[in-house]
Structures are given as C-alpha cells and as structure tokens.
Write a protein that holds these residues in place. Sequence first.
Motif, PDB file in Angstrom:
ATOM      1  N   MET A 120       0.784  -1.345   0.044  1.00 16.28           N
ATOM      2  CA  MET A 120      -0.157  -0.112  -0.034  1.00 16.28           C
ATOM      3  C   MET A 120       0.872   1.205  -0.115  1.00 16.28           C
ATOM      4  SD  MET A 120      -1.532   0.228   4.062  1.00 16.28           S
ATOM      5  CE  MET A 120      -2.289   1.611   3.748  1.00 16.28           C
ATOM      6  N   ILE A 121       2.234   1.239   0.397  1.00 14.78           N
ATOM      7  CA  ILE A 121       2.852   2.498   0.448  1.00 14.78           C
ATOM      8  C   ILE A 121       4.112   2.314  -0.467  1.00 14.78           C
ATOM      9  CG2 ILE A 121       4.281   3.794   1.843  1.00 14.78           C
ATOM     10  CD1 ILE A 121       1.632   4.102   2.695  1.00 14.78           C
ATOM     11  N   ALA A 122       4.396   3.143  -1.285  1.00 16.33           N
ATOM     12  CA  ALA A 122       5.675   3.252  -2.003  1.00 16.33           C
ATOM     13  C   ALA A 122       6.765   4.176  -1.383  1.00 16.33           C
ATOM     14  CB  ALA A 122       5.120   3.688  -3.442  1.00 16.33           C
ATOM     15  N   PHE A 123       8.081   3.757  -1.623  1.00 18.46           N
ATOM     16  CA  PHE A 123       9.167   4.685  -1.015  1.00 18.46           C
ATOM     17  C   PHE A 123      10.148   4.715  -2.212  1.00 18.46           C
ATOM     18  CE2 PHE A 123      13.311   4.460   0.840  1.00 18.46           C
ATOM     19  CZ  PHE A 123      13.325   6.007   1.181  1.00 18.46           C
ATOM     20  N   ARG A 124      10.472   5.845  -2.653  1.00 17.90           N
ATOM     21  CA  ARG A 124      11.645   6.063  -3.678  1.00 17.90           C
ATOM     22  C   ARG A 124      12.885   6.468  -2.802  1.00 17.90           C
ATOM     23  NH1 ARG A 124       8.932   9.081  -7.656  1.00 17.90           N
ATOM     24  NH2 ARG A 124       9.636  10.911  -6.637  1.00 17.90           N
ATOM     25  N   SER A 125      13.973   5.597  -3.022  1.00 15.33           N
ATOM     26  CA  SER A 125      15.172   5.776  -2.407  1.00 15.33           C
ATOM     27  C   SER A 125      15.964   6.772  -2.869  1.00 15.33           C
ATOM     28  CB  SER A 125      16.038   4.540  -2.447  1.00 15.33           C
ATOM     29  OG  SER A 125      16.284   4.164  -3.734  1.00 15.33           O
ATOM     30  N   SER A 126      15.847   7.020  -4.202  1.00 15.33           N
ATOM     31  CA  SER A 126      16.622   8.261  -4.968  1.00 15.33           C
ATOM     32  C   SER A 126      16.412   9.549  -4.334  1.00 15.33           C
ATOM     33  CB  SER A 126      16.355   7.992  -6.401  1.00 15.33           C
ATOM     34  OG  SER A 126      14.888   8.508  -6.481  1.00 15.33           O
ATOM     35  N   ASP A 127      15.381   9.961  -3.759  1.00 17.38           N
ATOM     36  CA  ASP A 127      14.855  11.136  -3.257  1.00 17.38           C
ATOM     37  C   ASP A 127      14.002  11.188  -2.030  1.00 17.38           C
ATOM     38  OD1 ASP A 127      12.451  10.192  -4.196  1.00 17.38           O
ATOM     39  OD2 ASP A 127      11.980  11.933  -5.671  1.00 17.38           O
ATOM     40  N   GLY A 128      13.808  10.142  -1.476  1.00 20.45           N
ATOM     41  CA  GLY A 128      13.264  10.251  -0.131  1.00 20.45           C
ATOM     42  C   GLY A 128      11.667  10.475  -0.149  1.00 20.45           C
ATOM     43  N   ALA A 129      11.040  10.127  -1.470  1.00 13.98           N
ATOM     44  CA  ALA A 129       9.684  10.386  -1.475  1.00 13.98           C
ATOM     45  C   ALA A 129       9.042   9.199  -1.045  1.00 13.98           C
ATOM     46  CB  ALA A 129       9.144  10.794  -2.823  1.00 13.98           C
ATOM     47  N   MET A 130       7.937   9.260  -0.253  1.00 13.59           N
ATOM     48  CA  MET A 130       7.021   7.903  -0.036  1.00 13.59           C
ATOM     49  C   MET A 130       5.499   8.390  -0.029  1.00 13.59           C
ATOM     50  SD  MET A 130       7.339   5.852   3.375  1.00 13.59           S
ATOM     51  CE  MET A 130       7.025   7.085   4.451  1.00 13.59           C
ATOM     52  N   TRP A 131       4.679   7.780  -0.679  1.00 20.72           N
ATOM     53  CA  TRP A 131       3.199   7.959  -0.898  1.00 20.72           C
ATOM     54  C   TRP A 131       2.397   6.736  -0.666  1.00 20.72           C
ATOM     55  CZ3 TRP A 131       7.278   8.010  -4.364  1.00 20.72           C
ATOM     56  CH2 TRP A 131       6.939   6.947  -5.472  1.00 20.72           C
ATOM     57  N   ASN A 132       1.135   7.097  -0.540  1.00 16.61           N
ATOM     58  CA  ASN A 132       0.058   6.072  -0.649  1.00 16.61           C
ATOM     59  C   ASN A 132      -0.275   5.487  -1.972  1.00 16.61           C
ATOM     60  OD1 ASN A 132      -2.528   4.844  -0.480  1.00 16.61           O
ATOM     61  ND2 ASN A 132      -2.699   5.188   1.730  1.00 16.61           N
ATOM     62  N   ILE A 133       0.027   4.291  -2.423  1.00 14.33           N
ATOM     63  CA  ILE A 133      -0.131   3.950  -3.782  1.00 14.33           C
ATOM     64  C   ILE A 133      -1.709   4.237  -4.072  1.00 14.33           C
ATOM     65  CG2 ILE A 133      -0.279   2.048  -5.372  1.00 14.33           C
ATOM     66  CD1 ILE A 133       2.095   0.951  -3.635  1.00 14.33           C
ATOM     67  N   ALA A 134      -2.711   3.921  -3.461  1.00 15.59           N
ATOM     68  CA  ALA A 134      -4.063   4.293  -3.849  1.00 15.59           C
ATOM     69  C   ALA A 134      -4.402   5.740  -3.769  1.00 15.59           C
ATOM     70  CB  ALA A 134      -5.171   3.444  -2.877  1.00 15.59           C
ATOM     71  N   GLN A 135      -3.767   6.411  -2.944  1.00 14.03           N
ATOM     72  CA  GLN A 135      -3.862   7.852  -2.853  1.00 14.03           C
ATOM     73  C   GLN A 135      -2.545   8.557  -3.004  1.00 14.03           C
ATOM     74  OE1 GLN A 135      -5.916   7.263   1.054  1.00 14.03           O
ATOM     75  NE2 GLN A 135      -7.491   8.718   0.280  1.00 14.03           N
ATOM     76  N   PRO A 136      -1.935   8.924  -4.183  1.00 17.33           N
ATOM     77  CA  PRO A 136      -0.656   9.481  -4.604  1.00 17.33           C
ATOM     78  C   PRO A 136      -0.760  10.874  -3.951  1.00 17.33           C
ATOM     79  CG  PRO A 136      -1.780   8.373  -6.372  1.00 17.33           C
ATOM     80  CD  PRO A 136      -2.691   8.384  -5.858  1.00 17.33           C
ATOM     81  N   ASP A 137      -1.385  11.461  -3.725  1.00 16.24           N
ATOM     82  CA  ASP A 137      -1.612  12.867  -3.120  1.00 16.24           C
ATOM     83  C   ASP A 137      -1.046  13.091  -1.667  1.00 16.24           C
ATOM     84  OD1 ASP A 137      -2.318  14.074  -5.755  1.00 16.24           O
ATOM     85  OD2 ASP A 137      -4.497  14.263  -5.083  1.00 16.24           O
ATOM     86  N   ARG A 138      -1.309  11.811  -0.979  1.00  8.93           N
ATOM     87  CA  ARG A 138      -0.816  11.463   0.409  1.00  8.93           C
ATOM     88  C   ARG A 138       0.736  11.291   0.414  1.00  8.93           C
ATOM     89  NH1 ARG A 138      -4.864   7.880   3.749  1.00  8.93           N
ATOM     90  NH2 ARG A 138      -3.359   8.576   5.257  1.00  8.93           N
ATOM     91  N   ARG A 139       1.402  12.068   0.442  1.00  8.59           N
ATOM     92  CA  ARG A 139       2.988  11.781   0.388  1.00  8.59           C
ATOM     93  C   ARG A 139       3.748  12.634   1.368  1.00  8.59           C
ATOM     94  NH1 ARG A 139       5.337  12.240  -4.774  1.00  8.59           N
ATOM     95  NH2 ARG A 139       3.572  11.257  -5.759  1.00  8.59           N
ATOM     96  N   VAL A 140       4.839  12.031   1.702  1.00  7.19           N
ATOM     97  CA  VAL A 140       5.925  12.771   2.494  1.00  7.19           C
ATOM     98  C   VAL A 140       7.015  12.655   1.867  1.00  7.19           C
ATOM     99  CG1 VAL A 140       4.727  12.086   4.587  1.00  7.19           C
ATOM    100  CG2 VAL A 140       6.391  10.721   3.820  1.00  7.19           C
ATOM    101  N   SER A 141       8.226  13.458   2.178  1.00 10.91           N
ATOM    102  CA  SER A 141       9.497  13.337   1.390  1.00 10.91           C
ATOM    103  C   SER A 141      10.547  13.325   2.818  1.00 10.91           C
ATOM    104  CB  SER A 141       9.641  14.557   0.804  1.00 10.91           C
ATOM    105  OG  SER A 141      10.805  14.553   0.049  1.00 10.91           O
TER     106      SER A 141
END
Length: 260
Positions: free
Chosen positions: A8-29
């Motif tokens: 349910m959660i995606a985390f991109r290691s290159s820039d530290g972005a993390m978001w809810n896959i079903a609700q991409p607007d919900r994200r942190v960095s």
Amino acid sequence: MVFTIFNMIAFRSSDGAMWNIAQPDRRVSFTTIPARLFTYLLENADKMVSREELLNNIWNKYGLEPSNNSVNQYISLIRKSLSELGCEEEIIKTIPRVGFYISGKLVSYNQETPPSVETTSTKAQPAIKQSRLLRGYKPALLAISLIISTLLVLQPFRFATDHLDYRFPKSTLYKIGNIATCPLYTLSASSPDIAARKEKLAAELAAAHVPCANNEVFIFHSGEHYAYQQSGRAFIIRCTNSDHTLSHFSDCKGVYAFAK
C-alpha cells in the motif's frame, strides 16, 4: 529503486519520497539521513540489522557524527510517516538489545516507479513487473475486514435460527497474554514490549465493551502508533471457541476504536 511496502505504500530511495499508492496525493518526503536509513533497512529485509551496523553505514561511512539518540529519532520519524500515510502495520520491528528487523514478506521493489504513481518525470513509465512477489501474505487489515463483513452478513440469520457458527478464513494467531481468564491473540507477531502494550490496551477496551466470559477468546489488532501513543485505530473481537482449536468461532462481538 522504488520499494512497495505492505502492498500500500511506495518509497523511492533516490529522493526520499514516500506515498500511499491508492492515494498518490498523500505523500511525505524524507531528508537525506532518514531516506538513507530506511533504504538500508528495506534493502536488508529479512535480516536483523544492529544499531552499530546502522551507525556505521548511515553516519560513519559518510563522515557524520551521530547524536546519542540518532537511530531512535529517525526510526520514530519513519514509523510516524508510515502511519500518517495510512499504514498501521508494524513495519519496522524493534528487537530489544539486538536491533531492527523488517519482514521480507512486507516488501517488494522495482527499479523504476510503477506507472500508476505520479512522478516528476515527463516520460511515460513502462509497465514493470515486481521483482519480488508477496508470497502468501494476508494483511492483517484484510483479515479484520473479512471478519467484520462476515459478522454483518450472518448476524440477522443467527437471530432467526438462534444457532449459527462462523468460520473465518485461516489466519495465524499469535498469543500475547490474557484478559482475565480469556486468552488474547493478535494477527501479527510483535516484540515483547509491543505485545505488553497491546495486552494493556486490549484489556482496557474489553473491560469497557466486551468483558471476558467462559470459553471465549479475544483477537486484538492495532498499529504501533496506537500502541505507543494511543492515536490511530484499534480493533478487538471476542468470540466463543468451544473446541479450543482456534479455527471454529461463534457468538462474536467486535469493537472498533479510533483515537486522534
């Protein structure tokens, strides 16, 4: 690298972005250090990572001087961020006097961002197959949803016939203690500290809404955020288990709690 966590959660290691896959607007960095720390733990999923290993690879390796409580502070930040994005599962487990652990069953990864997730790239992302499948893992929240749905559908028939038992989809239960004389189980394994906190919170919910009676068992689930700060969601259900096999339940009553 893009990691998928708990499906349910995606985390991109290159820039530290993390978001809810079903609700991409919900994200942190995340800033550099928490992003680097979380990446290291995810890359070493299914392995026990000691504090010393984290200090060497996240700070010392880059010529940085950590404070006395650096690891705890950033682990707490990552857990809080996961909770804010809707993931109440205990992703990072603390093993007292040993280190930290993430189950490989909770994590998969891709070389690029899945096409369903908004990115900063102007090019369309190709379809990507997960390089690591979640093998046989049934999220605790799905199990709880199935239990609640079953009760809502079948309860009217029970009133009509005055006899109806429930059989739930098979799921492993972990005993963490007792409420009075009734055994208490959870849907996921917990560290001794978390288990003790959950046992206390479950006992409080049961005392207020579903007290222990003979031949009954309790099943409790909450996120780690709720266990430590009593904010978030928790669920407890009390069922009769007359055959003592944990596979045949009847006369169930559930309570859902939400604390801000």
